[in-house]
Motif scaffolding. Sequence first.
Motif, short mmCIF file in Angstrom:
data_model
loop_
_atom_site.label_atom_id
_atom_site.label_comp_id
_atom_site.label_asym_id
_atom_site.label_seq_id
_atom_site.Cartn_x
_atom_site.Cartn_y
_atom_site.Cartn_z
N LEU A 200 31.68 -2.09 -7.50
CA LEU A 200 31.21 -0.70 -7.58
C LEU A 200 29.73 -0.60 -7.23
CD1 LEU A 200 33.00 0.54 -10.82
CD2 LEU A 200 33.30 1.50 -8.53
N ASN A 201 28.97 -1.62 -7.59
CA ASN A 201 27.53 -1.62 -7.36
C ASN A 201 27.14 -2.19 -5.99
OD1 ASN A 201 26.94 -0.56 -9.90
ND2 ASN A 201 27.00 -2.56 -10.85
N SER A 202 28.13 -2.64 -5.23
CA SER A 202 27.86 -3.22 -3.92
C SER A 202 28.12 -2.20 -2.82
CB SER A 202 28.74 -4.45 -3.70
OG SER A 202 28.68 -4.88 -2.35
N PRO A 203 27.24 -2.09 -1.84
CA PRO A 203 27.43 -1.13 -0.75
C PRO A 203 28.57 -1.50 0.18
CG PRO A 203 25.50 -2.48 -0.31
CD PRO A 203 25.95 -2.82 -1.69
N THR A 204 29.12 -2.70 0.05
CA THR A 204 30.19 -3.12 0.94
C THR A 204 31.58 -2.78 0.41
OG1 THR A 204 30.22 -5.33 -0.03
CG2 THR A 204 28.79 -4.99 1.88
#
Length: 282
Positions: A200-204
């Motif tokens: 959820l916290n990763s832009p990927t």
Amino acid sequence: MRKNTVLKSSLIIVVGLLSFLTSGSDADAFSEQVIQKGATGDDVVELQSRLQYVGYYNGNIDGVFGWGTYWAVRNYQYEYGIDIDGLVGENMKAKLVETTNFDKQFVTNALNEGRSVTHYGGTSLDKQKGNQSNNGASGNGSNEQAGSDDGEPIIEKAQNVPSGYSSNDIQLMAQAVYGEARGEPYEGQVAVAAVIVNRLNSPTFPDTVAGVIYEERAFTAVADGQINLGADESSRNAVLDALNGQDPSNNALYYFNPDTATSGWIWTRPQIKRIGKHIFCY
């Protein structure tokens, strides 16, 4: 000689006045170093605290610039129009000071007492409990639960749902944990939940709980229908612990069972650790 003495005294007064005028939180913010992955120390503590204050970082404030901090930095840079390089230089430090607060004394005291600091700013300070022993927060041997200044009990981590997550989000995450990790040690259940949070916290990855869990070929429990088996109290508590900053996976984005994995690609991912039957990796 007298003239030199007067000039010297005046200089001391001016320097002292300048020191007083610049002694606020902005002047104390960070050192001059560029902060980057692998860094440790007070600068990283402040960086994590400020990022957590505005909701970009939800891991433990531990003064270690790992992958969780790295992706939080990149997400912040993206949102504020700063060059997205994962480096914390002069421009980003200035923007952090402008957009966040940092209660250095509170964070320092918590770390000195051996307590975790999670969701700093997102949860009121009197409800920041962190990891504590059965002897209570005060460490005085009492088995009574610690309380806040207004007499209300401090919320246990497994009862505290951070803002931004609905009951449906919690339920869906708990079902995913139950489908993927039932029978695993509790640490392994929290680690699986933490992987969801890390995505959820990763832009990927998608930026919603449903998006992460139902992403194609992301979770075996979705593919084989075990996501629909429901959830138990252990899986729900594991989700809440992960949402409140616990991450036994050490910022992993993937995990797999080496006994059943059929994907050659997953074996190419840098491995972090094994918990129960799962290997966690970046």
